[in-house]
Design an enzyme around this catalytic site. Structure first.
Site, PDB file in Angstrom:
ATOM      1  N   CYS A   1       6.237   5.599   4.488  1.00  0.00           N
ATOM      2  CA  CYS A   1       6.507   6.357   3.262  1.00  0.00           C
ATOM      3  C   CYS A   1       8.001   6.536   2.982  1.00  0.00           C
ATOM      4  CB  CYS A   1       5.770   7.689   3.304  1.00  0.00           C
ATOM      5  SG  CYS A   1       5.507   8.351   1.652  1.00  0.00           S
TER       6      CYS A   1
ATOM      7  N   HIS B   1       0.349   7.484   5.831  1.00  0.00           N
ATOM      8  CA  HIS B   1       0.984   8.543   6.605  1.00  0.00           C
ATOM      9  C   HIS B   1       0.220   8.960   7.845  1.00  0.00           C
ATOM     10  CE1 HIS B   1       4.534  10.412   5.259  1.00  0.00           C
ATOM     11  NE2 HIS B   1       4.183  10.406   3.999  1.00  0.00           N
TER      12      HIS B   1
HETATM   13  N1  GLN Z   1       9.691  11.691  -0.904  1.00  0.00           N
HETATM   14  C1  GLN Z   1       9.020  10.452  -1.105  1.00  0.00           C
HETATM   15  C2  GLN Z   1       8.091  10.422  -2.305  1.00  0.00           C
HETATM   16  O1  GLN Z   1       7.599  11.444  -2.729  1.00  0.00           O
HETATM   17  C3  GLN Z   1       8.284  10.087   0.165  1.00  0.00           C
HETATM   18  C4  GLN Z   1       7.241  11.102   0.477  1.00  0.00           C
HETATM   19  C5  GLN Z   1       6.647  10.916   1.804  1.00  0.00           C
HETATM   20  O2  GLN Z   1       7.270  10.427   2.770  1.00  0.00           O
HETATM   21  N2  GLN Z   1       5.415  11.377   1.860  1.00  0.00           N
HETATM   22  O3  GLN Z   1       7.817   9.371  -2.823  1.00  0.00           O
END
Ligand code: GLN
Length: 242
Positions: free
Chosen positions: A95, A191
């Site tokens: 992510c 994730h």
């Molecule tokens: N901040 C990033 C987004 O919202 C990645 C989020 C995350 O790692 N869940 O796209």
């Protein structure tokens, strides 16, 4: 001679959203269960990054705020990370970590410079892409099950995706694909405990790392994986994929 792999965990205190660190625990166990040795080295922001002894590197996800902090330190270590990836080092970037492999991540408020390891880019949109994901990848025979939650849309151009979406949003919400695969590096929006629920993926990383370090091409001793496969099947069935 006992085989040994070293796992590098980058910024575990900063990029560990939804327990991305569970992927490290999973890899450790799968090595130990097979009688191999494993060492995990955590790297913290501000430290000089020496990846010369690392066989598998994990870069987790984070909020935009955490990513902004991480990106500064990642860029200071760009040379080490680029050398590692180009030298076929095994990398799992999740992510926020995935987004930072590219040219940039344009958030709601600013543009974060990426590592530019891959000619890809990410741009934020107000609708978050959240939910369970099922995808098909060439790296596993079972469907890959996971969870995504991101505002960024990642455009991977001509690169190979990590998988084809069966359920969920993936890279952009409409491309039909998820993540990216480049050499031995995987970037993905999936994730948390991705590898425990998808044991074939964990073994894929282990095999690639053993091949790179020792030149070993043989298969791995099978593990029962009964609970892991049950978890995978449960999620796939819940999402209507049987
Ligand atoms: N901040 C990033 C987004 O919202 C990645 C989020 C995350 O790692 N869940 O796209």
């Amino acid at each position: 001679m006992k085989l040994k792999l070293t796992i590098g965990h980058m910024y575990p205190d900063l990029l560990n959203l939804y327990g991305d660190g569970g992927n490290v625990r999973c890899l450790e166990k799968r090595l130990l269960w097979r009688g191999m040795e494993v060492e995990t080295v955590s790297f913290y922001v501000g430290e000089h990054l020496d990846l010369s002894g690392v066989d598998i590197l994990l870069l987790g996800g984070g909020s935009d705020r955490e990513q902004a902090i991480a990106s500064r330190y990642l860029l200071e270590n760009r040379k080490a990370i680029a050398g590692y990836v180009e030298g076929n080092g095994v990398l799992l970037a999740v992510c926020g970590g995935y987004q930072l492999l590219g040219n940039y991540y344009r958030t709601e408020n600013e543009t974060l410079n990426g590592l530019k390891l891959l000619d890809i880019y990410t741009e934020w949109e107000p609708k978050r892409l959240t939910g369970n994901v099922i995808l098909k990848t060439s790296m596993a025979s079972m469907p890959v099950v996971g969870f995504e939650n991101h505002g960024g849309r990642t455009h991977i151009g001509r690169y190979r995706p990590f998988g084809k979406i069966l359920q969920g949003f993936g890279n952009t919400g409409n491309s039909g694909y998820e993540g990216v695969l480049y050499k031995n590096a995987v970037g993905t929006y999936l994730h948390g405990p991705l590898l425990p629920k998808n044991p074939e993926l964990g073994d894929y990383f282990i095999r690639q790392a053993l091949r790179r370090k020792y030149g070993i091409r043989a298969g791995l001793a099978p593990l029962s994986d009964e609970a892991e496969c049950r978890a995978n099947r449960y999620m796939a069935a819940r999402c209507g994929q049987t």
